[in-house]
Scaffold this motif. Structure first.
Motif, PDB file in Angstrom:
ATOM      1  N   PRO A  83     -11.885   5.526  -1.453  1.00 44.59           N
ATOM      2  CA  PRO A  83      -9.958   5.240  -1.768  1.00 44.59           C
ATOM      3  C   PRO A  83      -9.786   4.519  -3.532  1.00 44.59           C
ATOM      4  CG  PRO A  83     -11.219   3.603  -0.676  1.00 44.59           C
ATOM      5  CD  PRO A  83     -12.388   4.797  -0.736  1.00 44.59           C
ATOM      6  N   VAL A  84      -8.959   4.307  -3.255  1.00 44.12           N
ATOM      7  CA  VAL A  84      -8.236   4.527  -5.015  1.00 44.12           C
ATOM      8  C   VAL A  84      -8.446   2.754  -4.326  1.00 44.12           C
ATOM      9  CG1 VAL A  84      -6.303   3.442  -6.519  1.00 44.12           C
ATOM     10  CG2 VAL A  84      -6.463   5.696  -4.906  1.00 44.12           C
ATOM     11  N   GLU A  85      -8.354   1.550  -3.574  1.00 44.43           N
ATOM     12  CA  GLU A  85      -8.486   0.478  -3.770  1.00 44.43           C
ATOM     13  C   GLU A  85     -10.022  -0.028  -3.031  1.00 44.43           C
ATOM     14  OE1 GLU A  85      -5.097  -3.449  -4.038  1.00 44.43           O
ATOM     15  OE2 GLU A  85      -6.371  -2.303  -2.073  1.00 44.43           O
ATOM     16  N   THR A  86     -10.716   0.566  -3.631  1.00 48.74           N
ATOM     17  CA  THR A  86     -12.150  -0.003  -2.498  1.00 48.74           C
ATOM     18  C   THR A  86     -12.063  -1.271  -1.985  1.00 48.74           C
ATOM     19  OG1 THR A  86     -13.343  -0.275  -4.823  1.00 48.74           O
ATOM     20  CG2 THR A  86     -13.355   2.121  -4.248  1.00 48.74           C
ATOM     21  N   MET A  87     -13.400  -1.709  -1.196  1.00 42.10           N
ATOM     22  CA  MET A  87     -13.258  -2.802  -0.627  1.00 42.10           C
ATOM     23  C   MET A  87     -13.882  -3.835  -2.339  1.00 42.10           C
ATOM     24  SD  MET A  87     -12.283  -3.433   2.475  1.00 42.10           S
ATOM     25  CE  MET A  87     -13.251  -5.071   2.118  1.00 42.10           C
ATOM     26  N   LEU A  88     -14.400  -3.340  -2.980  1.00 40.04           N
ATOM     27  CA  LEU A  88     -15.256  -3.815  -4.445  1.00 40.04           C
ATOM     28  C   LEU A  88     -13.651  -4.286  -4.730  1.00 40.04           C
ATOM     29  CD1 LEU A  88     -17.187  -4.993  -6.022  1.00 40.04           C
ATOM     30  CD2 LEU A  88     -17.295  -2.314  -6.799  1.00 40.04           C
ATOM     31  N   LEU A  89     -12.931  -3.667  -5.696  1.00 42.16           N
ATOM     32  CA  LEU A  89     -11.979  -3.624  -5.944  1.00 42.16           C
ATOM     33  C   LEU A  89     -10.698  -4.326  -5.474  1.00 42.16           C
ATOM     34  CD1 LEU A  89     -10.745  -0.097  -7.787  1.00 42.16           C
ATOM     35  CD2 LEU A  89     -11.849  -2.235  -8.841  1.00 42.16           C
ATOM     36  N   LYS A  90     -10.701  -4.793  -4.269  1.00 42.26           N
ATOM     37  CA  LYS A  90     -10.150  -5.549  -3.403  1.00 42.26           C
ATOM     38  C   LYS A  90     -10.293  -6.829  -3.480  1.00 42.26           C
ATOM     39  CE  LYS A  90      -8.306  -2.614   0.703  1.00 42.26           C
ATOM     40  NZ  LYS A  90      -8.612  -2.601   1.859  1.00 42.26           N
ATOM     41  N   ALA A  91     -11.510  -7.363  -3.993  1.00 41.26           N
ATOM     42  CA  ALA A  91     -12.501  -8.254  -4.098  1.00 41.26           C
ATOM     43  C   ALA A  91     -12.391  -8.914  -5.050  1.00 41.26           C
ATOM     44  CB  ALA A  91     -14.095  -8.500  -3.968  1.00 41.26           C
ATOM     45  N   ALA A  92     -11.897  -8.505  -6.308  1.00 49.67           N
ATOM     46  CA  ALA A  92     -11.610  -8.202  -7.441  1.00 49.67           C
ATOM     47  C   ALA A  92     -10.536  -8.227  -7.359  1.00 49.67           C
ATOM     48  CB  ALA A  92     -12.288  -7.279  -8.380  1.00 49.67           C
ATOM     49  N   LYS A  93      -9.791  -8.343  -7.266  1.00 54.96           N
ATOM     50  CA  LYS A  93      -8.180  -8.391  -7.041  1.00 54.96           C
ATOM     51  C   LYS A  93      -7.629  -9.345  -6.213  1.00 54.96           C
ATOM     52  CE  LYS A  93      -3.938  -6.293  -5.779  1.00 54.96           C
ATOM     53  NZ  LYS A  93      -2.789  -4.962  -5.468  1.00 54.96           N
ATOM     54  N   ALA A  94      -8.188 -10.186  -5.403  1.00 50.04           N
ATOM     55  CA  ALA A  94      -8.261 -11.316  -4.819  1.00 50.04           C
ATOM     56  C   ALA A  94      -8.463 -12.604  -5.697  1.00 50.04           C
ATOM     57  CB  ALA A  94      -9.559 -11.151  -3.425  1.00 50.04           C
ATOM     58  N   LYS A  95      -9.116 -12.387  -6.512  1.00 50.56           N
ATOM     59  CA  LYS A  95     -10.304 -13.029  -7.808  1.00 50.56           C
ATOM     60  C   LYS A  95      -8.906 -13.426  -8.819  1.00 50.56           C
ATOM     61  CE  LYS A  95     -14.117 -15.383  -9.734  1.00 50.56           C
ATOM     62  NZ  LYS A  95     -15.784 -14.825  -9.714  1.00 50.56           N
ATOM     63  N   GLY A  96      -8.856 -12.187  -8.817  1.00 51.01           N
ATOM     64  CA  GLY A  96      -7.457 -11.986  -9.882  1.00 51.01           C
ATOM     65  C   GLY A  96      -8.593 -11.985 -11.263  1.00 51.01           C
ATOM     66  N   LEU A  97      -9.312 -10.844 -11.230  1.00 54.26           N
ATOM     67  CA  LEU A  97     -10.053 -10.097 -12.210  1.00 54.26           C
ATOM     68  C   LEU A  97      -9.934  -9.257 -12.617  1.00 54.26           C
ATOM     69  CD1 LEU A  97     -14.090 -10.300 -10.622  1.00 54.26           C
ATOM     70  CD2 LEU A  97     -12.513 -12.007 -11.872  1.00 54.26           C
ATOM     71  N   GLY A  98      -9.935  -8.501 -13.884  1.00 52.79           N
ATOM     72  CA  GLY A  98      -9.396  -6.931 -14.477  1.00 52.79           C
ATOM     73  C   GLY A  98      -9.813  -6.396 -13.540  1.00 52.79           C
ATOM     74  N   ILE A  99      -9.445  -5.235 -13.784  1.00 48.17           N
ATOM     75  CA  ILE A  99      -9.795  -3.312 -12.601  1.00 48.17           C
ATOM     76  C   ILE A  99      -9.093  -2.660 -13.967  1.00 48.17           C
ATOM     77  CG2 ILE A  99      -8.898  -2.640 -10.777  1.00 48.17           C
ATOM     78  CD1 ILE A  99      -8.042  -5.360  -9.286  1.00 48.17           C
ATOM     79  N   VAL A 100     -10.261  -1.548 -13.540  1.00 54.21           N
ATOM     80  CA  VAL A 100     -10.362  -0.277 -14.196  1.00 54.21           C
ATOM     81  C   VAL A 100     -10.737   0.691 -12.468  1.00 54.21           C
ATOM     82  CG1 VAL A 100     -11.168   1.560 -14.869  1.00 54.21           C
ATOM     83  CG2 VAL A 100     -10.821  -0.508 -16.203  1.00 54.21           C
ATOM     84  N   ASP A 101     -10.046   1.371 -11.775  1.00 52.30           N
ATOM     85  CA  ASP A 101      -9.764   2.164 -11.432  1.00 52.30           C
ATOM     86  C   ASP A 101     -10.528   3.682 -11.352  1.00 52.30           C
ATOM     87  OD1 ASP A 101      -8.143   3.794 -11.065  1.00 52.30           O
ATOM     88  OD2 ASP A 101      -6.676   2.331  -9.414  1.00 52.30           O
ATOM     89  N   GLY A 102     -11.407   4.442 -10.534  1.00 55.53           N
ATOM     90  CA  GLY A 102     -11.281   5.531 -10.589  1.00 55.53           C
ATOM     91  C   GLY A 102     -10.330   6.743 -10.551  1.00 55.53           C
ATOM     92  N   ILE A 103      -9.441   6.184 -10.497  1.00 57.75           N
ATOM     93  CA  ILE A 103      -8.213   7.066 -10.944  1.00 57.75           C
ATOM     94  C   ILE A 103      -7.894   6.790 -12.498  1.00 57.75           C
ATOM     95  CG2 ILE A 103      -5.408   7.344 -11.383  1.00 57.75           C
ATOM     96  CD1 ILE A 103      -7.027   7.972  -8.462  1.00 57.75           C
ATOM     97  N   ASP A 104      -8.097   5.460 -13.275  1.00 59.74           N
ATOM     98  CA  ASP A 104      -7.745   5.881 -14.311  1.00 59.74           C
ATOM     99  C   ASP A 104      -9.381   6.822 -15.098  1.00 59.74           C
ATOM    100  OD1 ASP A 104      -6.156   3.951 -15.016  1.00 59.74           O
ATOM    101  OD2 ASP A 104      -7.718   2.112 -13.884  1.00 59.74           O
ATOM    102  N   MET A 105     -10.350   6.641 -14.451  1.00 59.69           N
ATOM    103  CA  MET A 105     -11.841   7.095 -14.551  1.00 59.69           C
ATOM    104  C   MET A 105     -11.414   8.834 -14.692  1.00 59.69           C
ATOM    105  SD  MET A 105     -14.792   7.062 -15.797  1.00 59.69           S
ATOM    106  CE  MET A 105     -16.195   8.694 -16.157  1.00 59.69           C
TER     107      MET A 105
END
Length: 283
Positions: free
Chosen positions: A230-252
């Motif tokens: 998925p675009v928003e993986t569990m790892l990215l969800k955890a990062a988003k919840a903490k307010g971290l910077g995010i680069v996803d697989g779509i960017d790549m």
């Protein structure tokens, strides 16, 4: 002949097409990306997906060598390492990475290339320009995508990388090869540092998220997950919840596709309407 005529791209062959290969391949969003750019440029060509595993790559290449309409292919898991072995030649980045994410016919030969490296360099540079720290980066994986990260990081002068791997001994060899500042650790070791790069299938549809702990990253930390489905993986969800910077697989996916597109179709894609493209890919 005018300068414009001299600079015009070479005409494409009849029924021209490129494609993406790998296994599984149904989830690939590459056809959507390339179709968008082909339409923007008005090119009469196609971009497809095809299921090809390690056992089928040799036969696939034999078939494509005699197909004048084939403009090349992107290569995804699990054939990135096999692709460079079966190609006739390879670019410097593909050789250094030890993996190919594209194969292109040139002068009767099949050349292996790697646009993952350039995409990672661009995305890491964006994080750096945004003020994200990079003193200690945790890299998950030891395959072709992880190697592309290591080549890109070395080119940017970042060696503060901790490799997390199932096979730690394999990771040790990479750490020595790339002169990393930190020793590798088992894959499920909680990260303590600035950023995380997931270069494994973990978190992809059908794969568990073995290590989604982001508690050890600083408040200005970041997560770069190469998984695009998925675009928003569990790892990215955890990062988003903490307010971290995010680069996803779509960017790549989009950045590596842009380089591939130019090699396949003879001209760079139009990027002015990328906002609409990203919206479609993330919907």
């Amino acid at each position: 002949m005018s300068k414009d005529e001299e600079a015009a791209p070479a005409p494409l062959p009849d029924n021209a097409y490129a494609e993406v290969i790998g296994s599984p391949i149904e989830q690939s969003k590459s056809p959507l990306i390339h179709a968008h750019w082909l339409k923007e440029l008005g090119l009469a060509a196609d971009y497809r997906r095809r299921e090809v595993g390690k056992d089928g790559l040799h036969a696939y290449l034999a078939e494509k060598r005699v197909d004048p309409a084939w403009l090349g292919c992107n290569v995804t898991m699990p054939v990135k390492l096999e692709a460079i072995r079966l190609a006739d030649e390879a670019t410097d980045r593909a050789v250094t990475t030890g993996a190919a994410n594209m194969l292109v016919p040139r002068d009767g030969k099949i050349v292996a290339g790697n646009s993952d490296v350039g995409a990672v360099m661009l995305l890491l540079a964006r994080l750096h320009e945004a003020g994200r720290p990079m003193a200690r980066i945790h890299l998950y994986g030891t395959g072709g995508a992880a190697r592309a990260v290591l080549v890109a990081a070395a080119s940017l002068g970042h060696n503060g990388i901790v490799i997390h791997a199932r096979d730690v001994q394999k990771a040790v060899k990479l750490a020595v090869q790339f002169g990393l500042a930190y020793a590798p650790v088992p894959l499920d070791t909680p990260p303590q540092g600035d950023g995380i790069i997931n270069a494994t299938p973990l978190g992809m549809v059908g794969h568990e998220c073995l290590n989604c702990d982001v508690s050890g990253l600083g408040e200005n930390g970041w997560v770069f997950d190469m998984v695009s489905a998925p675009v928003e993986t569990m790892l990215l969800k955890a990062a988003k919840a903490k307010g971290l910077g995010i680069v996803d697989g779509i960017d790549m996916l989009v950045e590596q596709a842009a380089s591939s597109f130019e090699l396949f179709f003879g001209q760079p894609p139009k990027r002015a309407d990328d906002e609409a493209l990203f919206a479609r890919l993330r919907s």
